[in-house]
Design a protein around this motif. Structure first.
Motif, PDB file in Angstrom:
ATOM      1  N   ILE A   1       0.855  -1.185   0.000  1.00 25.29           N
ATOM      2  CA  ILE A   1       0.000   0.000   0.000  1.00 25.29           C
ATOM      3  C   ILE A   1       0.895   1.241   0.000  1.00 25.29           C
ATOM      4  N   SER A   2       0.639   2.217  -0.834  1.00 27.90           N
ATOM      5  CA  SER A   2       1.472   3.399  -0.938  1.00 27.90           C
ATOM      6  C   SER A   2       1.014   4.475   0.041  1.00 27.90           C
ATOM      7  N   THR A   3       1.907   5.441   0.287  1.00 27.14           N
ATOM      8  CA  THR A   3       1.571   6.570   1.164  1.00 27.14           C
ATOM      9  C   THR A   3       0.399   7.349   0.586  1.00 27.14           C
ATOM     10  N   GLU A   4       0.372   7.502  -0.733  1.00 26.66           N
ATOM     11  CA  GLU A   4      -0.718   8.234  -1.380  1.00 26.66           C
ATOM     12  C   GLU A   4      -2.062   7.560  -1.120  1.00 26.66           C
ATOM     13  N   VAL A   5      -2.090   6.234  -1.165  1.00 26.42           N
ATOM     14  CA  VAL A   5      -3.326   5.493  -0.901  1.00 26.42           C
ATOM     15  C   VAL A   5      -3.768   5.708   0.545  1.00 26.42           C
ATOM     16  N   VAL A   6      -2.803   5.695   1.481  1.00 23.31           N
ATOM     17  CA  VAL A   6      -3.112   5.941   2.894  1.00 23.31           C
ATOM     18  C   VAL A   6      -3.740   7.323   3.062  1.00 23.31           C
ATOM     19  N   TYR A   7      -3.159   8.321   2.411  1.00 26.37           N
ATOM     20  CA  TYR A   7      -3.694   9.689   2.491  1.00 26.37           C
ATOM     21  C   TYR A   7      -5.127   9.750   1.966  1.00 26.37           C
ATOM     22  N   LYS A   8      -5.361   9.142   0.818  1.00 25.70           N
ATOM     23  CA  LYS A   8      -6.679   9.224   0.191  1.00 25.70           C
ATOM     24  C   LYS A   8      -7.741   8.475   1.007  1.00 25.70           C
ATOM     25  N   GLU A   9      -7.347   7.391   1.660  1.00 27.82           N
ATOM     26  CA  GLU A   9      -8.288   6.656   2.506  1.00 27.82           C
ATOM     27  C   GLU A   9      -8.776   7.535   3.656  1.00 27.82           C
ATOM     28  N   HIS A  10      -7.857   8.255   4.284  1.00 29.73           N
ATOM     29  CA  HIS A  10      -8.225   9.119   5.408  1.00 29.73           C
ATOM     30  C   HIS A  10      -8.944  10.375   4.928  1.00 29.73           C
ATOM     31  N   GLU A  11      -8.588  10.861   3.764  1.00 26.31           N
ATOM     32  CA  GLU A  11      -9.300  11.996   3.188  1.00 26.31           C
ATOM     33  C   GLU A  11     -10.768  11.645   2.955  1.00 26.31           C
ATOM     34  N   LYS A  12     -11.004  10.462   2.418  1.00 20.89           N
ATOM     35  CA  LYS A  12     -12.369   9.999   2.168  1.00 20.89           C
ATOM     36  C   LYS A  12     -13.158   9.878   3.467  1.00 20.89           C
ATOM     37  N   ARG A  13     -12.497   9.374   4.515  1.00 18.74           N
ATOM     38  CA  ARG A  13     -13.160   9.215   5.803  1.00 18.74           C
ATOM     39  C   ARG A  13     -13.525  10.570   6.415  1.00 18.74           C
ATOM     40  N   LEU A  14     -12.615  11.534   6.316  1.00 12.19           N
ATOM     41  CA  LEU A  14     -12.857  12.855   6.891  1.00 12.19           C
ATOM     42  C   LEU A  14     -13.946  13.621   6.143  1.00 12.19           C
ATOM     43  N   LYS A  15     -14.117  13.311   4.865  1.00 10.94           N
ATOM     44  CA  LYS A  15     -15.137  14.005   4.068  1.00 10.94           C
ATOM     45  C   LYS A  15     -16.562  13.675   4.520  1.00 10.94           C
ATOM     46  N   THR A  16     -16.705  12.624   5.315  1.00  9.78           N
ATOM     47  CA  THR A  16     -18.030  12.312   5.870  1.00  9.78           C
ATOM     48  C   THR A  16     -18.366  13.226   7.040  1.00  9.78           C
ATOM     49  N   LYS A  17     -17.367  13.951   7.539  1.00  8.11           N
ATOM     50  CA  LYS A  17     -17.563  14.813   8.708  1.00  8.11           C
ATOM     51  C   LYS A  17     -17.407  16.301   8.389  1.00  8.11           C
ATOM     52  N   TYR A  18     -16.510  16.610   7.436  1.00  6.00           N
ATOM     53  CA  TYR A  18     -16.219  18.014   7.140  1.00  6.00           C
ATOM     54  C   TYR A  18     -16.578  18.354   5.691  1.00  6.00           C
ATOM     55  N   GLN A  19     -16.860  19.641   5.465  1.00  3.62           N
ATOM     56  CA  GLN A  19     -17.330  20.104   4.166  1.00  3.62           C
ATOM     57  C   GLN A  19     -16.270  19.987   3.069  1.00  3.62           C
ATOM     58  N   PHE A  20     -15.076  20.502   3.356  1.00  2.00           N
ATOM     59  CA  PHE A  20     -13.976  20.422   2.392  1.00  2.00           C
ATOM     60  C   PHE A  20     -12.747  19.822   3.093  1.00  2.00           C
ATOM     61  N   VAL A  21     -12.146  18.821   2.454  1.00  2.00           N
ATOM     62  CA  VAL A  21     -11.015  18.110   3.075  1.00  2.00           C
ATOM     63  C   VAL A  21      -9.930  17.871   2.033  1.00  2.00           C
ATOM     64  N   GLU A  22      -8.675  18.041   2.476  1.00  2.00           N
ATOM     65  CA  GLU A  22      -7.541  17.686   1.625  1.00  2.00           C
ATOM     66  C   GLU A  22      -6.464  17.060   2.505  1.00  2.00           C
ATOM     67  N   VAL A  23      -6.015  15.867   2.133  1.00  2.00           N
ATOM     68  CA  VAL A  23      -4.888  15.206   2.787  1.00  2.00           C
ATOM     69  C   VAL A  23      -3.854  14.968   1.695  1.00  2.00           C
ATOM     70  N   ASP A  24      -2.702  15.609   1.830  1.00  4.84           N
ATOM     71  CA  ASP A  24      -1.751  15.559   0.706  1.00  4.84           C
ATOM     72  C   ASP A  24      -0.309  15.682   1.203  1.00  4.84           C
ATOM     73  N   PHE A  25       0.631  15.520   0.260  1.00  7.49           N
ATOM     74  CA  PHE A  25       2.053  15.606   0.556  1.00  7.49           C
ATOM     75  C   PHE A  25       2.486  17.066   0.723  1.00  7.49           C
ATOM     76  N   LEU A  26       3.507  17.295   1.558  1.00  4.41           N
ATOM     77  CA  LEU A  26       4.169  18.593   1.633  1.00  4.41           C
ATOM     78  C   LEU A  26       5.373  18.532   0.693  1.00  4.41           C
ATOM     79  N   ASP A  27       5.117  18.640  -0.594  1.00  2.00           N
ATOM     80  CA  ASP A  27       6.204  18.516  -1.565  1.00  2.00           C
ATOM     81  C   ASP A  27       6.863  19.868  -1.836  1.00  2.00           C
ATOM     82  N   ILE A  28       7.895  19.842  -2.636  1.00  3.46           N
ATOM     83  CA  ILE A  28       8.698  21.032  -2.885  1.00  3.46           C
ATOM     84  C   ILE A  28       7.882  22.160  -3.521  1.00  3.46           C
ATOM     85  N   LYS A  29       6.870  21.812  -4.289  1.00  6.70           N
ATOM     86  CA  LYS A  29       6.046  22.831  -4.937  1.00  6.70           C
ATOM     87  C   LYS A  29       5.193  23.584  -3.922  1.00  6.70           C
ATOM     88  N   LYS A  30       4.814  22.896  -2.846  1.00  6.11           N
ATOM     89  CA  LYS A  30       3.955  23.524  -1.841  1.00  6.11           C
ATOM     90  C   LYS A  30       4.740  24.323  -0.814  1.00  6.11           C
TER      91      LYS A  30
END
Length: 218
Positions: free
Chosen positions: A1-30
């Motif tokens: 399982i990749s880190t990206e998949v882990v992030y998206k799983e938790h993002e999906k779970r949080l979207k059931t509680k909050y209006q707008f949700v983003e779980v993502d990497f802190l990459d060099i562009k950000k």
């Protein structure tokens, strides 16, 4: 399982509680722009009261909050106002290395057009971030059951002779490892070690120097 998949799983779970949700990497562009730049440098969480143009910094380690001038985030706050967002919380996902140092590997961001957030949301998201780190660690943990030789034992460190092909391919890309030291007539000792150097003797053979940073008992 990749880190990206882990992030998206938790993002999906949080979207059931909050209006707008983003779980993502802190990459060099950000991390070159706010608010991610400050998150990366300080490891603080933030509550943005967009409606009243206020920002609260939350120190994760000391569990203290402090309201500060929003000037450094003003451009970002203006962007949220255009989207009619009235409140937002951003929490870093922090990975703690075996030597105790910490690295921000991502963030959780929740936003709302209707509800104002407080420290309860930070506490909730910090718990989620810890769950994410555990899953990321599990996904990156490789268990290899093979005996290798200790070439030298020094003050707080070991020199290991790695001859297992799989281990030899993995170690150069790691900064730490966990292994058992087996002594004659004694139970094995589980140790946590920071990899100091790895010298290739051949494609399948390494000399690896490690610094012992802890033990896990038998």
């Amino acid at each position: 399982i990749s880190t990206e998949v882990v992030y998206k799983e938790h993002e999906k779970r949080l979207k059931t509680k909050y209006q707008f949700v983003e779980v993502d990497f802190l990459d060099i562009k950000k991390v070159v722009k706010e608010p991610y730049k400050t998150i990366y440098k300080t490891l603080n969480a933030f509550i943005l009261d967009v409606e009243n143009n206020k920002i609260t910094f939350y120190d994760i380690l000391d569990k203290k909050s402090e309201e500060k001038e929003p000037s450094v985030f003003q451009e970002y706050i203006n962007e949220l106002k255009k989207k009619e967002i009235i409140s937002e919380v951003i929490v870093p996902i922090i990975y703690y290395k075996i030597d105790g140092s910490s690295v921000p590997i991502g963030y959780i961001r929740i936003s709302s057009k209707d509800n104002k957030f407080g420290e309860d949301e930070i506490d909730n998201l910090l718990e989620v971030s810890k769950e994410i780190v555990v899953k990321v660690q599990d996904a990156n943990l490789k268990n290899i059951d093979v005996k290798q030789e200790i070439k030298n034992l020094g003050n707080g460190g070991l020199c290991l002779h790695i001859t297992d092909k799989e281990l030899a391919s993995l170690i150069p890309n790691r900064d730490s490892m966990i292994f058992s030291v087996v002594f004659k007539l004694q139970p094995p000792l589980i140790v946590y070690a920071k990899i100091v150097y790895a010298i290739a003797l051949s494609p399948t053979s390494l000399l690896v120097g490690v610094k012992l940073v802890g033990e896990g008992g038998e």
